[in-house]
Design a protein around this motif. Structure first.
Motif, PDB file in Angstrom:
ATOM      1  N   ASN A  15      12.905  40.268  37.272  1.00  0.00           N
ATOM      2  CA  ASN A  15      12.945  39.503  36.020  1.00  0.00           C
ATOM      3  C   ASN A  15      13.123  40.389  34.787  1.00  0.00           C
ATOM      4  O   ASN A  15      13.505  39.897  33.725  1.00  0.00           O
ATOM      5  CB  ASN A  15      11.710  38.621  35.894  1.00  0.00           C
ATOM      6  CG  ASN A  15      11.748  37.479  36.900  1.00  0.00           C
ATOM      7  OD1 ASN A  15      12.791  37.143  37.462  1.00  0.00           O
ATOM      8  ND2 ASN A  15      10.604  36.879  37.148  1.00  0.00           N
ATOM      9  N   TYR A  56      25.109  38.610  38.171  1.00  0.00           N
ATOM     10  CA  TYR A  56      24.450  37.299  38.190  1.00  0.00           C
ATOM     11  C   TYR A  56      23.382  37.098  37.117  1.00  0.00           C
ATOM     12  O   TYR A  56      23.024  35.976  36.807  1.00  0.00           O
ATOM     13  CB  TYR A  56      23.805  37.040  39.558  1.00  0.00           C
ATOM     14  CG  TYR A  56      24.779  37.075  40.699  1.00  0.00           C
ATOM     15  CD1 TYR A  56      25.855  36.194  40.766  1.00  0.00           C
ATOM     16  CD2 TYR A  56      24.624  37.984  41.737  1.00  0.00           C
ATOM     17  CE1 TYR A  56      26.747  36.220  41.819  1.00  0.00           C
ATOM     18  CE2 TYR A  56      25.505  38.020  42.803  1.00  0.00           C
ATOM     19  CZ  TYR A  56      26.557  37.131  42.840  1.00  0.00           C
ATOM     20  OH  TYR A  56      27.445  37.161  43.893  1.00  0.00           O
ATOM     21  N   ALA A  58      20.255  37.236  37.384  1.00  0.00           N
ATOM     22  CA  ALA A  58      19.345  36.283  38.019  1.00  0.00           C
ATOM     23  C   ALA A  58      17.883  36.615  37.761  1.00  0.00           C
ATOM     24  O   ALA A  58      17.480  37.777  37.809  1.00  0.00           O
ATOM     25  CB  ALA A  58      19.604  36.250  39.520  1.00  0.00           C
ATOM     26  N   THR A  59      17.115  35.570  37.498  1.00  0.00           N
ATOM     27  CA  THR A  59      15.659  35.692  37.402  1.00  0.00           C
ATOM     28  C   THR A  59      15.039  34.837  38.492  1.00  0.00           C
ATOM     29  O   THR A  59      15.641  33.884  38.981  1.00  0.00           O
ATOM     30  CB  THR A  59      15.138  35.248  36.020  1.00  0.00           C
ATOM     31  OG1 THR A  59      15.531  33.894  35.792  1.00  0.00           O
ATOM     32  CG2 THR A  59      15.673  36.155  34.915  1.00  0.00           C
ATOM     33  N   LYS A  61      11.564  32.685  39.971  1.00  0.00           N
ATOM     34  CA  LYS A  61      10.292  32.007  39.707  1.00  0.00           C
ATOM     35  C   LYS A  61       9.719  31.608  41.070  1.00  0.00           C
ATOM     36  O   LYS A  61      10.258  30.707  41.737  1.00  0.00           O
ATOM     37  CB  LYS A  61      10.519  30.767  38.845  1.00  0.00           C
ATOM     38  CG  LYS A  61       9.270  29.956  38.603  1.00  0.00           C
ATOM     39  CD  LYS A  61       9.615  28.718  37.797  1.00  0.00           C
ATOM     40  CE  LYS A  61       8.475  27.726  37.870  1.00  0.00           C
ATOM     41  NZ  LYS A  61       8.898  26.416  37.344  1.00  0.00           N
ATOM     42  N   GLU A  77      12.708  29.973  42.910  1.00  0.00           N
ATOM     43  CA  GLU A  77      13.797  29.345  42.178  1.00  0.00           C
ATOM     44  C   GLU A  77      14.513  30.465  41.433  1.00  0.00           C
ATOM     45  O   GLU A  77      13.900  31.188  40.653  1.00  0.00           O
ATOM     46  CB  GLU A  77      13.250  28.320  41.198  1.00  0.00           C
ATOM     47  CG  GLU A  77      14.343  27.609  40.421  1.00  0.00           C
ATOM     48  CD  GLU A  77      13.776  26.628  39.428  1.00  0.00           C
ATOM     49  OE1 GLU A  77      13.521  25.474  39.826  1.00  0.00           O
ATOM     50  OE2 GLU A  77      13.573  27.035  38.262  1.00  0.00           O
ATOM     51  N   VAL A  78      15.790  30.613  41.727  1.00  0.00           N
ATOM     52  CA  VAL A  78      16.582  31.692  41.141  1.00  0.00           C
ATOM     53  C   VAL A  78      17.594  31.083  40.175  1.00  0.00           C
ATOM     54  O   VAL A  78      18.363  30.189  40.548  1.00  0.00           O
ATOM     55  CB  VAL A  78      17.288  32.508  42.244  1.00  0.00           C
ATOM     56  CG1 VAL A  78      18.114  33.628  41.643  1.00  0.00           C
ATOM     57  CG2 VAL A  78      16.262  33.066  43.221  1.00  0.00           C
ATOM     58  N   SER A  79      17.556  31.560  38.936  1.00  0.00           N
ATOM     59  CA  SER A  79      18.464  31.081  37.895  1.00  0.00           C
ATOM     60  C   SER A  79      19.319  32.243  37.412  1.00  0.00           C
ATOM     61  O   SER A  79      18.829  33.366  37.298  1.00  0.00           O
ATOM     62  CB  SER A  79      17.674  30.537  36.704  1.00  0.00           C
ATOM     63  OG  SER A  79      16.841  29.486  37.114  1.00  0.00           O
ATOM     64  N   GLY A  80      20.572  31.968  37.130  1.00  0.00           N
ATOM     65  CA  GLY A  80      21.439  33.023  36.619  1.00  0.00           C
ATOM     66  C   GLY A  80      22.852  32.540  36.434  1.00  0.00           C
ATOM     67  O   GLY A  80      23.119  31.331  36.418  1.00  0.00           O
ATOM     68  N   ASP A  81      23.774  33.488  36.334  1.00  0.00           N
ATOM     69  CA  ASP A  81      25.191  33.197  36.124  1.00  0.00           C
ATOM     70  C   ASP A  81      25.902  33.090  37.470  1.00  0.00           C
ATOM     71  O   ASP A  81      26.634  34.001  37.885  1.00  0.00           O
ATOM     72  CB  ASP A  81      25.846  34.306  35.285  1.00  0.00           C
ATOM     73  CG  ASP A  81      25.301  34.358  33.874  1.00  0.00           C
ATOM     74  OD1 ASP A  81      24.743  33.347  33.406  1.00  0.00           O
ATOM     75  OD2 ASP A  81      25.448  35.418  33.233  1.00  0.00           O
ATOM     76  N   SER A  85      23.364  27.218  39.953  1.00  0.00           N
ATOM     77  CA  SER A  85      22.101  27.691  39.368  1.00  0.00           C
ATOM     78  C   SER A  85      21.384  26.534  38.688  1.00  0.00           C
ATOM     79  O   SER A  85      22.016  25.731  38.007  1.00  0.00           O
ATOM     80  CB  SER A  85      22.397  28.784  38.341  1.00  0.00           C
ATOM     81  OG  SER A  85      21.211  29.190  37.699  1.00  0.00           O
ATOM     82  N   PRO A  86      20.070  26.413  38.890  1.00  0.00           N
ATOM     83  CA  PRO A  86      19.209  27.254  39.731  1.00  0.00           C
ATOM     84  C   PRO A  86      19.223  26.803  41.195  1.00  0.00           C
ATOM     85  O   PRO A  86      19.472  25.644  41.485  1.00  0.00           O
ATOM     86  CB  PRO A  86      17.828  27.038  39.112  1.00  0.00           C
ATOM     87  CG  PRO A  86      17.859  25.625  38.611  1.00  0.00           C
ATOM     88  CD  PRO A  86      19.295  25.405  38.146  1.00  0.00           C
TER      89      PRO A  86
END
Length: 107
Positions: A15, A56, A58-59, A61, A77-81, A85-86
């Motif tokens: 993160n 990506y 990516a962060t 959670k 839960e992975v969020s990014g480009d 996503s997510p």
């Protein structure tokens, strides 16, 4: 959620996009399986995560954790480009001596 030290460090370093600290969560001989590729050794892990961070952003959670014998499974839960996503991904980890020995990321 109470995560073992190596996994908590992995999430924190992901993160913060710190690829050097991320790689330090792994043993010198660790193996990572992600997106159909294998990355062997701490230096390769560092190169892989640096490239992934750039691509990506990516962060993670954490949303679930369980231990199954020698393996730990973190659901995050992975969020990014990236498309979709997510996403919730599963991180299958083997840990020894407070370091990650192997990591396999599945969808």
């Amino acid at each position: 959620m109470n995560l073992p030290n190596p996994i908590a460090r992995l999430v924190a370093t992901q993160n913060s996009f710190d690829s050097v600290a991320y790689a330090q969560c792994f043993s010198e001989t660790a193996v990572v399986f992600d997106e159909g590729k294998t990355h062997q050794g701490r230096a390769a892990v560092q190169d892989w995560i640096a490239e992934a961070n750039e691509k990506y952003k990516a962060t993670m959670k954490p949303v679930g954790f369980e231990e199954k014998g020698a393996e730990s499974v973190l659901k995050a839960e992975v969020s990014g480009d990236f498309p979709g996503s997510p996403l919730v991904l599963s991180y299958h980890l083997v840990i020894a001596d407070d370091l990650i020995q192997s990591l396999k990321i599945t969808g």
